[in-house]
Design a protein around this motif. Structure first.
Motif, PDB file in Angstrom:
ATOM      1  N   PHE A  59      -1.285  11.272   6.766  1.00  0.00           N
ATOM      2  CA  PHE A  59      -0.001  11.776   6.655  1.00  0.00           C
ATOM      3  C   PHE A  59       0.328  11.926   5.205  1.00  0.00           C
ATOM      4  O   PHE A  59       0.832  12.821   4.515  1.00  0.00           O
ATOM      5  N   VAL A  60      -0.386  10.820   4.508  1.00  0.00           N
ATOM      6  CA  VAL A  60      -0.092  11.036   2.751  1.00  0.00           C
ATOM      7  C   VAL A  60      -0.599  12.374   2.374  1.00  0.00           C
ATOM      8  O   VAL A  60      -0.121  12.858   1.245  1.00  0.00           O
ATOM      9  N   LEU A  61      -1.938  12.747   2.771  1.00  0.00           N
ATOM     10  CA  LEU A  61      -2.611  13.744   2.471  1.00  0.00           C
ATOM     11  C   LEU A  61      -1.860  15.003   2.671  1.00  0.00           C
ATOM     12  O   LEU A  61      -2.228  16.044   2.170  1.00  0.00           O
ATOM     13  N   GLU A  62      -0.945  14.842   3.602  1.00  0.00           N
ATOM     14  CA  GLU A  62       0.022  16.183   4.088  1.00  0.00           C
ATOM     15  C   GLU A  62       0.955  16.367   3.167  1.00  0.00           C
ATOM     16  O   GLU A  62       1.498  17.474   3.108  1.00  0.00           O
TER      17      GLU A  62
ATOM     18  N   VAL B 274       0.914  -1.131  -0.018  1.00  0.00           N
ATOM     19  CA  VAL B 274       0.036  -0.021   0.066  1.00  0.00           C
ATOM     20  C   VAL B 274       1.054   1.117  -0.153  1.00  0.00           C
ATOM     21  O   VAL B 274       0.883   1.993  -0.861  1.00  0.00           O
ATOM     22  N   ILE B 275       1.853   1.270   0.873  1.00  0.00           N
ATOM     23  CA  ILE B 275       2.715   2.621   1.110  1.00  0.00           C
ATOM     24  C   ILE B 275       3.404   2.834  -0.271  1.00  0.00           C
ATOM     25  O   ILE B 275       3.478   4.038  -0.681  1.00  0.00           O
ATOM     26  N   GLU B 276       3.902   1.577  -1.088  1.00  0.00           N
ATOM     27  CA  GLU B 276       4.613   1.892  -2.027  1.00  0.00           C
ATOM     28  C   GLU B 276       3.656   2.534  -3.327  1.00  0.00           C
ATOM     29  O   GLU B 276       4.001   3.271  -4.416  1.00  0.00           O
ATOM     30  N   ALA B 277       2.553   1.907  -3.232  1.00  0.00           N
ATOM     31  CA  ALA B 277       1.514   2.281  -4.386  1.00  0.00           C
ATOM     32  C   ALA B 277       1.163   3.847  -4.233  1.00  0.00           C
ATOM     33  O   ALA B 277       1.116   4.527  -5.146  1.00  0.00           O
ATOM     34  N   LEU B 278       1.240   4.275  -2.702  1.00  0.00           N
ATOM     35  CA  LEU B 278       0.897   5.665  -2.703  1.00  0.00           C
ATOM     36  C   LEU B 278       2.043   6.483  -3.034  1.00  0.00           C
ATOM     37  O   LEU B 278       1.991   7.485  -3.506  1.00  0.00           O
ATOM     38  N   ARG B 279       2.994   6.062  -2.701  1.00  0.00           N
ATOM     39  CA  ARG B 279       4.614   6.636  -3.254  1.00  0.00           C
ATOM     40  C   ARG B 279       4.433   7.100  -4.396  1.00  0.00           C
ATOM     41  O   ARG B 279       4.654   7.879  -5.175  1.00  0.00           O
TER      42      ARG B 279
ATOM     43  N   GLU C 127      10.233  11.540  -1.741  1.00  0.00           N
ATOM     44  CA  GLU C 127      10.809  10.396  -1.366  1.00  0.00           C
ATOM     45  C   GLU C 127      11.397  10.441   0.152  1.00  0.00           C
ATOM     46  O   GLU C 127      11.134   9.216   0.720  1.00  0.00           O
ATOM     47  N   THR C 128      11.990  11.663   0.841  1.00  0.00           N
ATOM     48  CA  THR C 128      12.086  11.745   1.960  1.00  0.00           C
ATOM     49  C   THR C 128      10.905  11.215   2.812  1.00  0.00           C
ATOM     50  O   THR C 128      10.962  10.664   3.841  1.00  0.00           O
ATOM     51  N   VAL C 129       9.712  11.993   2.516  1.00  0.00           N
ATOM     52  CA  VAL C 129       8.374  11.955   3.210  1.00  0.00           C
ATOM     53  C   VAL C 129       8.148  10.376   3.247  1.00  0.00           C
ATOM     54  O   VAL C 129       7.814   9.813   4.247  1.00  0.00           O
ATOM     55  N   PHE C 130       7.986   9.461   1.884  1.00  0.00           N
ATOM     56  CA  PHE C 130       7.572   8.230   1.995  1.00  0.00           C
ATOM     57  C   PHE C 130       8.591   7.336   2.599  1.00  0.00           C
ATOM     58  O   PHE C 130       8.218   6.181   3.098  1.00  0.00           O
ATOM     59  N   ASP C 131       9.860   7.787   2.689  1.00  0.00           N
ATOM     60  CA  ASP C 131      10.758   6.702   3.308  1.00  0.00           C
ATOM     61  C   ASP C 131      10.666   6.921   4.674  1.00  0.00           C
ATOM     62  O   ASP C 131      10.698   5.959   5.325  1.00  0.00           O
ATOM     63  N   LEU C 132      10.216   7.928   5.285  1.00  0.00           N
ATOM     64  CA  LEU C 132       9.918   8.163   6.742  1.00  0.00           C
ATOM     65  C   LEU C 132       8.660   7.606   6.968  1.00  0.00           C
ATOM     66  O   LEU C 132       8.647   6.708   8.013  1.00  0.00           O
ATOM     67  N   LEU C 133       7.532   7.460   6.368  1.00  0.00           N
ATOM     68  CA  LEU C 133       6.320   6.618   6.349  1.00  0.00           C
ATOM     69  C   LEU C 133       6.470   5.260   6.221  1.00  0.00           C
ATOM     70  O   LEU C 133       5.989   4.384   7.135  1.00  0.00           O
ATOM     71  N   THR C 134       7.287   4.871   5.385  1.00  0.00           N
ATOM     72  CA  THR C 134       7.665   3.517   5.054  1.00  0.00           C
ATOM     73  C   THR C 134       8.251   2.840   6.349  1.00  0.00           C
ATOM     74  O   THR C 134       7.875   1.711   6.853  1.00  0.00           O
ATOM     75  N   HIS C 135       9.059   3.439   6.915  1.00  0.00           N
ATOM     76  CA  HIS C 135      10.021   2.576   7.966  1.00  0.00           C
ATOM     77  C   HIS C 135       8.903   2.528   9.234  1.00  0.00           C
ATOM     78  O   HIS C 135       9.059   1.592   9.945  1.00  0.00           O
ATOM     79  N   GLY C 136       8.137   3.567   9.328  1.00  0.00           N
ATOM     80  CA  GLY C 136       7.150   3.327  10.497  1.00  0.00           C
ATOM     81  C   GLY C 136       6.089   2.629  10.398  1.00  0.00           C
ATOM     82  O   GLY C 136       5.315   1.948  11.097  1.00  0.00           O
ATOM     83  N   TRP C 137       5.621   2.525   9.003  1.00  0.00           N
ATOM     84  CA  TRP C 137       4.409   1.668   8.443  1.00  0.00           C
ATOM     85  C   TRP C 137       4.727   0.364   8.460  1.00  0.00           C
ATOM     86  O   TRP C 137       3.820  -0.557   8.512  1.00  0.00           O
TER      87      TRP C 137
END
Length: 209
Positions: free
Chosen positions: A160-163, A88-93, A179-189
């Motif tokens: 978070f994604v919509l921010e 899911v997170i990579e699809a949103l990225r 890329e930075t935002v989604f890297d941060l989200l990915t590690h937590g997700w």
């Protein structure tokens, strides 16, 4: 036999009319300010009746956010129609990089943002719209992971994604920011995605997410 070409022409005509109304509205709002322009002014500029205008847009505020429905549909499709081996997170990225990051380079973005930020009615509409998108996205993510519709982790990820658009505003390199935002989200997700029910309804246990 259905007359497909006719249906296609009808839909294209409707889409063209809708776009013409939205373009006329934005031009007038940027020229004169949202409060100083009436719906009748917009209809006259677009060369349509007010009845036609309201058939496409339910309110004056909606004229400014003419891509609202398409935005949400594309966002949900990014989650629901992602490749079987994509999380899911990579699809949103991927969706953010393809659809949102390029918007930062659009010269119309700054005046549009100034219009919304400087108009209380538009700010309030944008906030309600943001909440609707966040709720819809959170529910879609939860469904993909086999969780309750109001699952906290899924709702938080959606918000978070919509921010992302706000976080990229004014950045020199929107793509790098994404890329930075989604890297941060990915590690937590990652810890959330592997806990609890995670099998999509159309997949069997053991298949990749």
């Amino acid at each position: 036999m259905p007359d497909s070409p006719t249906v296609g022409r009808r839909e294209r005509k409707k889409a063209a009319t809708r776009q013409a109304i939205a373009d006329a509205a934005l031009a007038l709002f940027l020229e004169h300010g949202f409060e100083r322009v009436s719906v009748r002014d917009v209809a006259e500029r677009a060369d349509v009746s007010t009845t036609t205008l309201f058939a496409h847009f339910p309110s004056k505020e909606a004229l400014v956010f003419d891509r609202e429905e398409r935005f949400e549909a594309e966002l949900l499709a990014a989650v629901r129609e992602r490749p079987r081996d994509q999380s899911v997170i990579e699809a949103l990225r991927a969706h953010a990089l393809k659809s949102w990051a390029p918007i930062e380079a659009d010269p119309r973005l700054r005046p549009f943002t100034a219009l919304v930020d400087g108009t209380p009615a538009l700010r309030a509409y944008a906030e309600r719209m943001w909440m609707r998108h966040a709720e819809a996205l959170g529910t879609a993510i939860a469904a993909e992971l086999g969780r309750e519709p109001d699952d906290l982790a899924c709702s938080a990820l959606a918000r978070f994604v919509l921010e992302f658009p706000a976080l990229t505003k004014g950045r020199a390199d929107p793509r790098a920011t994404a890329e930075t935002v989604f890297d941060l989200l990915t590690h937590g997700w990652q810890a959330q995605e592997v806990s609890g029910p995670t099998v999509r309804p159309d997949r069997q246990p053991g298949q990749p997410r």
